[in-house]
Design a protein around this motif. Structure first.
Motif, mmCIF file in Angstrom:
data_model
loop_
_atom_site.group_PDB
_atom_site.id
_atom_site.type_symbol
_atom_site.label_atom_id
_atom_site.label_comp_id
_atom_site.label_asym_id
_atom_site.label_seq_id
_atom_site.Cartn_x
_atom_site.Cartn_y
_atom_site.Cartn_z
ATOM 1 N N CYS A 197 68.489 18.217 -21.832
ATOM 2 C CA CYS A 197 67.635 19.404 -21.812
ATOM 3 C C CYS A 197 67.844 20.151 -20.495
ATOM 4 C CB CYS A 197 66.170 19.007 -21.966
ATOM 5 S SG CYS A 197 65.024 20.401 -21.824
ATOM 6 N N ALA A 202 66.391 22.713 -19.253
ATOM 7 C CA ALA A 202 65.137 23.105 -18.607
ATOM 8 C C ALA A 202 64.525 21.952 -17.816
ATOM 9 C CB ALA A 202 64.147 23.616 -19.651
ATOM 10 N N THR A 208 61.824 26.248 -33.727
ATOM 11 C CA THR A 208 62.189 27.666 -33.773
ATOM 12 C C THR A 208 63.680 27.903 -33.654
ATOM 13 O OG1 THR A 208 61.794 27.809 -31.384
ATOM 14 C CG2 THR A 208 59.977 28.446 -32.851
ATOM 15 N N ARG A 209 64.426 26.905 -33.196
ATOM 16 C CA ARG A 209 65.878 27.025 -33.057
ATOM 17 C C ARG A 209 66.540 25.867 -33.796
ATOM 18 N NH1 ARG A 209 67.638 30.024 -28.605
ATOM 19 N NH2 ARG A 209 69.728 29.683 -29.465
ATOM 20 N N GLN A 226 65.069 16.580 -31.051
ATOM 21 C CA GLN A 226 65.544 17.381 -29.928
ATOM 22 C C GLN A 226 64.387 17.668 -28.951
ATOM 23 O OE1 GLN A 226 67.045 20.609 -32.346
ATOM 24 N NE2 GLN A 226 69.122 19.788 -32.333
ATOM 25 N N GLN A 275 61.757 21.633 -25.186
ATOM 26 C CA GLN A 275 62.219 22.718 -24.315
ATOM 27 C C GLN A 275 63.632 23.189 -24.667
ATOM 28 O OE1 GLN A 275 61.228 19.712 -23.366
ATOM 29 N NE2 GLN A 275 59.331 19.932 -22.176
ATOM 30 N N GLY A 276 64.286 22.514 -25.631
ATOM 31 C CA GLY A 276 65.599 22.937 -26.095
ATOM 32 C C GLY A 276 66.739 22.137 -25.486
ATOM 33 N N ARG A 277 67.768 21.903 -26.297
ATOM 34 C CA ARG A 277 68.988 21.268 -25.811
ATOM 35 C C ARG A 277 69.935 22.358 -25.289
ATOM 36 N NH1 ARG A 277 72.794 19.598 -31.013
ATOM 37 N NH2 ARG A 277 73.113 21.740 -31.755
ATOM 38 N N ASP A 283 72.041 24.393 -26.543
ATOM 39 C CA ASP A 283 72.105 25.676 -27.245
ATOM 40 C C ASP A 283 70.730 26.185 -27.653
ATOM 41 O OD1 ASP A 283 71.501 23.831 -29.172
ATOM 42 O OD2 ASP A 283 73.128 24.364 -30.536
ATOM 43 N N GLY A 284 69.679 25.570 -27.126
ATOM 44 C CA GLY A 284 68.325 26.019 -27.396
ATOM 45 C C GLY A 284 67.645 25.350 -28.570
ATOM 46 N N GLU A 285 68.379 24.559 -29.373
ATOM 47 C CA GLU A 285 67.745 23.925 -30.523
ATOM 48 C C GLU A 285 66.622 22.991 -30.070
ATOM 49 O OE1 GLU A 285 70.325 22.125 -33.371
ATOM 50 O OE2 GLU A 285 71.462 23.973 -33.724
ATOM 51 N N ASN A 286 65.498 23.040 -30.819
ATOM 52 C CA ASN A 286 64.284 22.335 -30.385
ATOM 53 C C ASN A 286 63.525 21.755 -31.573
ATOM 54 O OD1 ASN A 286 63.322 24.632 -31.612
ATOM 55 N ND2 ASN A 286 62.488 25.560 -29.746
#
Length: 447
Positions: A78, A80, A361-362, A402, A405-407, A409-412
Motif C-alpha cells: 500500500c 499510502a 471503489t477501485r 486489498q 487505502q489502495g494497492r 494501482d488504487g484497487e481497494n
C-alpha cells in the motif's frame, strides 16, 4: 427423545450424493479425480474424453484446475501506508514464510482448491500444483496499465523471450507439480479502456521508421497495395511514396465510410500478423527450454478479437480468459474453443461485498451487498461454468483482501478469501468447499 443433530450444508450435500448412488469424490496427491484414470505421462496435459475436455494430472487422473491467484506472503503493498498490511500480519502470526506456506496450502486444500494461481509466492510451489505467469510481452516492453505493446518483429523481442524462458522455464522443466505457463496478463490487443488506438496505428504512428515492426507493416501494405496510389485511395491519404508512410505522425479522419471500412479490415488483418508472431515466438522460447509443460494462453482481459484467437490456436494448449461478470461469458468461451480447438479456463473472476468494510471503489466487477451474495454468486458461476464440456478450470482473484487505502494501482476491494488479518471469510470459504468438492461430477455430466 433422541438428540437432534443439525447437519451442515456440506454434510447434507455429501449425504445426498451418496443417497443418489454417486460415490463421494476421492482425489489423488495432485488433486486429480480418482473416479477416472488415464495414461500417466509424468506431467500435466489436456485430453478430451467422451466429448468432455479435462486437464490430466501426472498420474493420469482428470483434473479441474481450481485455483486462487496472488496467494502471496507479501500481500499487496500500500503506497499510502508504505507497507503491506497483510504481510505485517502474517509475519507476526507465522514468524517465517515457510510456516505461512504450509498453513496456507493446508487451508487451500481444505477448501477444495488444488492449484496455486498467478502471482503467487514460490514458497508454495513445492507443496501443490501451481502455474507461472512469465510476463514475456511485459518484459519486452508491453505495459498492462497503459496498454502499450512491444515490437514482436524485432530481434530484441526474441532475445528477451529466450532470456525469460531460460530463467523461468528451464529450471522447472522436470517439475511434475507445474501445471503450465501463462505468457502474459491482459495485454491490449485493440481499442479498450486503456487506449482507443488499434495496434496497426501504434506501429504506424509511434514506432521509429527503422523499427522492425514498422518495416513489417510497410511490407504488409506493399503486398496489399502494389502501387502507392492504391494505398492512398484505400486509406484516404495523399502521401508521395512508401518512404513517406514511414514518417506519418497522424491519420486524418476517414473522408468516406468505405475508407474507414478498408482501414478497419487492414487493422484486423495486421493484428493477426502481430498475434501470430507474438504466440509463435513465445511458444518457440518456452518449448526450447521446457518441452514438457502446458502453455496456458495469455489471459485475455474480458475480450478477445477474432484475428488474435485465430492466430493463437496453433501455439497454446489452453485458452485463458479473465472475466468479472456475474455469469460466465458462455458465447465468448464457446467461440474461443470453437476457433482454436483448445479447452478454456477462466483465470480471473471474483465478487466483492460491501459488508466487508472496504471501499470497493477501485477494481473490476460490481460489488454485491453481503458475503452471502459472494458465496451465492460463486456457486452459480462455477456450476454454470463446469457444465461447459470444454472448460477445464477456474482461478479466483485473489487470496487476501486489498488495502482500504489502495494497492499500487488504487484497487481497494474485498476480493480475498481471507482478510488482511489472515482470518477467513468463513461463509464464502465454506460454500467454496462444498462447490469445489462436486465440480468434477458436474463436468462429467453425473450431477
Amino acid at each position: 427423545m433422541p438428540m437432534e443433530v443439525k447437519a451442515t450444508r456440506r454434510q447434507f450435500l455429501l449425504a445426498s450424493v451418496a443417497f443418489l448412488g454417486v460415490p463421494t469424490l476421492r482425489f489423488c496427491r495432485y488433486g486429480g479425480w480418482m473416479g477416472m484414470k488415464g495414461k500417466a505421462m509424468g506431467f500435466f496435459r489436456t485430453e478430451q474424453v467422451d466429448g468432455v475436455w479435462w486437464l490430466v494430472d501426472p498420474d493420469g487422473h482428470p483434473f479441474i484446475s481450481k485455483g486462487v491467484n496472488h496467494v502471496s506472503f507479501h500481500g499487496d503493498h500500500c503506497p499510502a501506508l508504505g507497507y503491506s498490511p497483510y504481510h505485517r500480519n502474517v509475519q507476526a502470526k507465522y514468524a517465517s514464510e515457510e510456516k505461512w506456506a504450509e498453513a496456507t496450502v493446508q487451508r487451500l486444500r481444505s477448501w477444495g482448491f488444488n492449484t496455486i494461481g498467478a502471482w503467487s509466492s514460490p514458497s508454495l510451489f513445492r507443496h501443490m500444483p501451481y502455474t507461472v505467469i512469465l510476463n514475456m510481452g511485459a518484459r519486452a516492453g508491453a505495459d498492462w496499465m497503459r496498454g502499450t505493446f512491444p515490437d514482436v518483429f524485432s530481434q530484441k523481442f526474441r532475445q528477451v523471450l529466450d532470456e525469460v524462458a531460460a530463467k523461468e522455464c528451464a529450471p522447472r522443466k522436470n517439475d511434475p507439480l507445474l501445471v503450465g505457463y501463462f505468457t502474459d496478463n491482459e495485454l491490449r490487443w485493440g481499442p479498450d479502456w486503456r487506449s482507443p488506438q488499434h495496434l496497426l496505428d501504434e506501429y504506424l504512428l509511434a514506432f521509429p521508421p527503422d523499427a522492425p515492426g514498422k518495416q513489417a507493416l510497410l511490407d504488409f501494405f506493399r503486398k496489399r497495395y502494389p502501387r502507392i496510389e492504391e494505398f492512398n485511395a484505400a486509406w484516404g491519404l495523399s502521401v508521395s511514396g512508401w518512404e513517406a508512410v514511414l514518417h506519418l505522425k497522424e491519420l486524418p479522419k476517414a473522408p468516406k465510410e468505405e475508407v474507414e471500412e478498408r482501414r478497419l479490415a487492414d487493422r484486423l488483418d495486421f493484428l493477426g500478423s502481430i498475434a501470430r508472431e507474438y504466440f509463435r515466438c513465445c511458444c518457440d522460447a518456452i518449448r526450447k527450454h521446457d518441452p514438457n509443460h502446458l502453455i496456458l494462453g495469455v489471459r485475455f482481459a474480458g475480450y478477445a478479437l477474432r484475428p488474435v484467437v485465430e492466430a493463437m490456436g496453433e501455439f497454446v494448449d489452453v485458452v485463458s480468459f479473465n472475466w468479472y461478470g456475474f455469469e460466465p461469458p458462455v458465447k465468448m468461451l464457446e467461440e474461443l474453443h470453437r476457433t482454436t480447438g483448445k479447452p478454456v479456463m477462466i483465470t480471473e473472476f471474483s465478487f466483492k461485498a460491501m459488508d466487508s468494510g472496504l471501499p470497493n471503489t477501485r477494481g473490476a466487477g460490481q460489488p454485491v451487498p453481503t458475503q452471502k451474495d459472494r458465496a451465492d454468486h460463486f456457486e452459480r458461476f462455477v456450476t454454470a461454468l463446469m457444465r461447459l464440456p470444454y472448460c477445464v478450470g477456474y482461478h479466483w482473484f485473489q487470496w487476501s483482501d486489498q488495502p482500504a487505502q489502495g494497492r499500487f494501482d488504487g484497487e481497494n476491494s474485498n476480493y480475498g478469501l481471507v482478510r488482511e488479518t489472515d482470518e477467513a471469510w468463513e461463509l464464502l470459504t465454506q460454500r467454496m468447499t462444498e462447490v469445489n468438492e462436486r465440480v468434477e461430477l458436474i463436468h462429467a455430466g453425473k450431477a
